[in-house]
Design an enzyme around this catalytic site. Structure first.
Site, PDB file in Angstrom:
ATOM      1  N   TYR A  97      -2.008  -1.653  10.523  1.00 25.35           N
ATOM      2  CA  TYR A  97      -1.963  -1.558   9.063  1.00 25.35           C
ATOM      3  C   TYR A  97      -0.879  -1.224   8.411  1.00 25.35           C
ATOM      4  O   TYR A  97      -0.249  -1.712   7.693  1.00 25.35           O
ATOM      5  CB  TYR A  97      -3.343  -0.984   8.478  1.00 25.35           C
ATOM      6  CG  TYR A  97      -3.571  -0.915   6.978  1.00 25.35           C
ATOM      7  CD1 TYR A  97      -4.024  -2.097   6.636  1.00 25.35           C
ATOM      8  CD2 TYR A  97      -2.921   0.156   6.239  1.00 25.35           C
ATOM      9  CE1 TYR A  97      -4.222  -2.107   5.122  1.00 25.35           C
ATOM     10  CE2 TYR A  97      -3.168   0.006   4.660  1.00 25.35           C
ATOM     11  CZ  TYR A  97      -3.685  -1.081   4.121  1.00 25.35           C
ATOM     12  OH  TYR A  97      -3.731  -1.293   2.874  1.00 25.35           O
ATOM     13  N   SER A 111       0.922  -1.112  -0.047  1.00 22.99           N
ATOM     14  CA  SER A 111       0.167   0.102  -0.135  1.00 22.99           C
ATOM     15  C   SER A 111       1.107   1.198  -0.082  1.00 22.99           C
ATOM     16  O   SER A 111       2.112   1.160   0.414  1.00 22.99           O
ATOM     17  CB  SER A 111      -0.906   0.053   1.169  1.00 22.99           C
ATOM     18  OG  SER A 111      -1.585   1.319   1.443  1.00 22.99           O
TER      19      SER A 111
END
Length: 317
Positions: A176, A164
């Protein structure tokens, strides 16, 4: 001097364009294993590769997701239930893959399964909150990869790991961003090690897209649950207004997220089918024009941007 520089840059992109258009032969004989195929990128990629003629082995978390995917695809596509946080589940899926690929090996492994919640200020979270995300996004990627690596090496194939832009710039707390930084590091070391065996490793670094990862309703439920359990001291320090701003920002992120998931799956497909795949792909204009340039700025400038753009705690100085 300038004209020579322009000519060099133009020649570079022309050569790259030509190389990237070359496609691997005999795609119909190649097996690709994809995790996280219940929805989002994994689901679309499975359908996309199936239409391309590849032999897709799609791993879903639920039987419902697997059944829905089979209804949308040809008989070539096969599904298996996989929980990437369970060693026994990974071992069973590995044996299932071995039975299907045989001596040909596994051409492609796509580590796509991922979650993003719980997320929020680190001080609001506990160790288990972060571990839960790491177990899926990082440790699951590592264990699945190590379990299937011998099959990929046998085929001199591809490993495609979904990271990401948050693996470049950490803009919020929780597991995350930590997990995506880990995926970047694991992928870099893996790429260098496997280059001796003809295996290529690609990293997908999407911007924000409309998937379960950016679902504001789920984020709000998760953060509200976290807020409800934090101490009265933390609630006093941050204040209700901070929470409201944080929740509003999640809605804004979802609204601004790109709906066209094929921008990501096209990159995944290229990484699997091109003779000369890229090392990194950055689908989404927000990734290309904002987050990646931001990641190259001096740290103090990134810190200043985040400070100005983020909500302020009630007791901030």
């Amino acid at each position: 001097m300038l004209i020579y520089l322009v000519a060099f840059v133009g020649l570079f992109y022309l050569v790259r364009w030509y190389r990237e258009r070359q496609v691997v032969s005999h795609l119909q004989d190649k097996y690709v294993f994809i995790t996280g195929c219940d929805s989002g990128f994994g689901n679309l990629l499975a359908r996309q590769l199936d239409m391309r003629g590849l032999r897709v082995l799609a791993a879903c978390l639920t039987e419902k997701g697997a059944e829905q995917l089979r209804k949308q695809t040809s008989e070539r596509l096969e599904t298996v239930i996989l929980d990437v946080t369970e060693t026994e589940s990974i071992a069973a899926a590995t044996e299932w893959v071995k039975e299907r690929v045989g001596d040909r090996g596994l051409w492609g492994l796509v580590n796509n399964a991922g979650i993003s919640f719980p997320a929020g200020p680190n001080e609001w979270l506990n160790k288990q909150d972060i571990v839960n995300v790491l177990n899926v996004n990082l440790l699951g990627v590592i264990e699945v990869t190590l379990s299937l690596l011998s099959l990929v090496r046998k085929a001199q194939g591809r490993v495609v790991n979904v990271s990401s832009v948050m693996g470049r710039v950490s803009l919020f707390g929780g597991g995350y961003c930590i997990s995506k930084y880990g995926v970047e590091s694991f992928s870099d070391s893996l790429r260098r090690e496997l280059s001796y065996f003809g295996v290529k490793v690609a990293i997908i670094e999407p911007g924000f897209f409309k998937t379960n990862v950016t679902n504001s309703e789920k984020f709000i439920q998760s953060l509200q649950k976290v807020w409800n359990r934090v101490s009265s001291e933390i609630k006093e320090i941050y204040g209700e207004k901070f929470l409201e701003c944080y929740l509003k920002s999640s809605k804004l992120v979802e609204q601004k997220s790109t709906a066209d998931l094929s921008l990501v799956t096209d990159c995944m497909e290229h990484a699997l089918t091109a003779c000369h795949p890229r090392t990194r792909y950055s689908p989404g204009w927000d990734a290309k024009l904002f987050y990646l340039p931001l990641s190259y700025l001096p740290t103090f400038l990134v810190d200043a941007f985040v400070y100005l753009a983020s909500p302020k705690p009630a007791k901030s100085l």
